[in-house]
Motif scaffolding. Sequence first.
Motif, PDB file in Angstrom:
ATOM      1  N   GLY A   1      35.233  22.529  22.165  1.00  0.00           N
ATOM      2  CA  GLY A   1      35.345  23.055  20.803  1.00  0.00           C
ATOM      3  C   GLY A   1      36.553  22.479  20.093  1.00  0.00           C
TER       4      GLY A   1
ATOM      5  N   SER B   1      36.354  16.154  13.928  1.00  0.00           N
ATOM      6  CA  SER B   1      35.764  16.299  12.598  1.00  0.00           C
ATOM      7  C   SER B   1      36.835  16.346  11.514  1.00  0.00           C
ATOM      8  CB  SER B   1      34.842  17.521  12.532  1.00  0.00           C
ATOM      9  OG  SER B   1      35.494  18.640  13.038  1.00  0.00           O
ATOM     10  N   LEU B   2      38.041  16.748  11.893  1.00  0.00           N
ATOM     11  CA  LEU B   2      39.111  16.740  10.899  1.00  0.00           C
ATOM     12  C   LEU B   2      39.700  15.343  10.709  1.00  0.00           C
ATOM     13  CD1 LEU B   2      41.148  20.005  11.597  1.00  0.00           C
ATOM     14  CD2 LEU B   2      39.764  19.452   9.598  1.00  0.00           C
TER      15      LEU B   2
ATOM     16  N   VAL C   1      36.640  20.034  16.737  1.00  0.00           N
ATOM     17  CA  VAL C   1      37.418  20.354  15.541  1.00  0.00           C
ATOM     18  C   VAL C   1      38.346  19.188  15.193  1.00  0.00           C
ATOM     19  CG1 VAL C   1      39.202  21.855  14.594  1.00  0.00           C
ATOM     20  CG2 VAL C   1      37.288  22.835  15.875  1.00  0.00           C
TER      21      VAL C   1
END
Lengths: 234, 343
Positions: B314, B321-322, B318
């Motif tokens: 997870g 994708s950032l 994150v």
Amino acid sequence: MLEVSGLTTAYQGMVAISDVSFSVKQGEILTIAGANGAGKSTLLKTIAGMERSQSGTISFEGARINGRTAHEITARGIAFVPENRRLFPRLTVQDNLSLGSFLFRNRPDRDAPLDIIFELFPILKARLNQLAVTLSGGEQQMLAIGRALMARPRLLMLDEPSQGIMPKLVAQIFEAIKIIRRSDVTILLVEQHLVKSLEIADSTIVLQTGRVVLRGSAAEIRNHPDIQSAYLGV
Amino acid sequence: MDRALQASRSSFAERHIAEASARRRRQLVAVALFALVAACLPLFVTDVYTLNVVILTLMYLALSTGWNILGGYCGQISLGHAIYFGIGAYGTVLLYMMAGVVPWIGLLVSAALAAGLALALGYFCFRLAGHYYTIATIVIAEAALLLVLNWDWTGAALGLQLPFGPDSWATLQFGRTKVPYFYFVLALSLLAWLTAWIIEGARWGYWWRAVKDDAEAAGSLGVNIFYSKMGASAISAFFTAVGGAFYALFTSYIDPNSVFGFRISLLIALPAVLGGIGTLWGPAIGAVLLIPLGEVTRSYIGGSGSGADLVTYGALVVMVSLLRPEGLVSLLHLRKRTRGARP
């Protein structure tokens, strides 16, 4: 080569075009005029197989084509340059062009139109490895037309090729349309730019709320009093 | 037009094609080098635990590459690939236990079965667009999980234990050493990569990418949208099932949750998503990073496997994708892009 008769297309009960009939001869340019929402785009989309007609027939080179899917119609020799170009923004110019030609199995068949396309639009050659999204509006339109030509169509349908493009490039695109026509390709042209399109067209139909209200040769339409007042502002 | 176009010969196009095929040849050379280095690994890695991690990494590399064929190239995001994984696993084991079919044939039969199922499901599901398709894949895989959980013939919730036999390549059973499994899964991931490589250069690959970008425009260029999705789906399911069969042989014990569970669907999709969706190297990069990290956190922090690996995944998602929304593979292109930007 293309005959449309009694064509009606509706979106969820709203009739977009109604009882439209016309025909085009091989090698001619037919321009379809009319105000926004008159059904011009719907007409082209219906011919391209992207919209389903409720009634009427479309016959291309003697065979009925309505009811066929878009890819079948393309395979029969009709290429469509949709409104807003609909390129593949994250693919390169080269890949966008290639996508027009994969109907053909052999490499030479696929690549044959490239030289002619680069002659029409030299800028595409310089931009070949760029992503389509990085092109200017006019260049994108040229790419969209080039992509359609890759399928070696006998009928080319253009939906508003001059939309949102600087005047210099519009002239170049109209010049290209004239050259394409010289190689015996039939052209259906939807265009807001009526004066320009009447200059290159052989015949014209004018749509109003989905119906054909005027038809005739380009010269007749140009001199028609209604057109003069409504569109040409004379 | 047709005649005029036929007559012209495009020297320009030929040169461009030559450049493109040189790039594709370099990709082949690169993968051959990687494979060569990887093939020598068992000479240095003698620790069973490490080899286990390497094998799982390669397995997910193959699976994610297979997933990427449908999800990456064709743009149909499936979060239910566990159904094909499970069919590969259960099919191979059941065929072996009930009918004595050797796993080599069993895995091909169950992979074909999975491809067939993918076509049958696709016939209905590909009428759904975008997120609706994704949701349908989740629901169908969950239904399959419940079915197998409650079906006595498949061992229900207890699962199936592969009967022990002597070590042999014929039955693909190796109790003493894991090295043969390593070579099997290395071959599988090479095959998956090669399939993706062929697709990238073939017109099917172009069609699929066109369908992904703009299905309607693709249709107007002569692309059969429905067949494109079906074809990508079948190939993708095939590789997933072979991966499942391998997993069953490797662990020699399967139960519904470990092969049909949502976790598997996620682990199949994640490496491609992290590494770069729709790219040739993305799934490989993602798997090489993700799987060892997950395994290590699970064994060192997780204790009873309470999900520390999932937390790690997870966090990675994150972060990627950032920072790199196009996937880790985009890091490789950084230098090239700045070079290309100069006029």
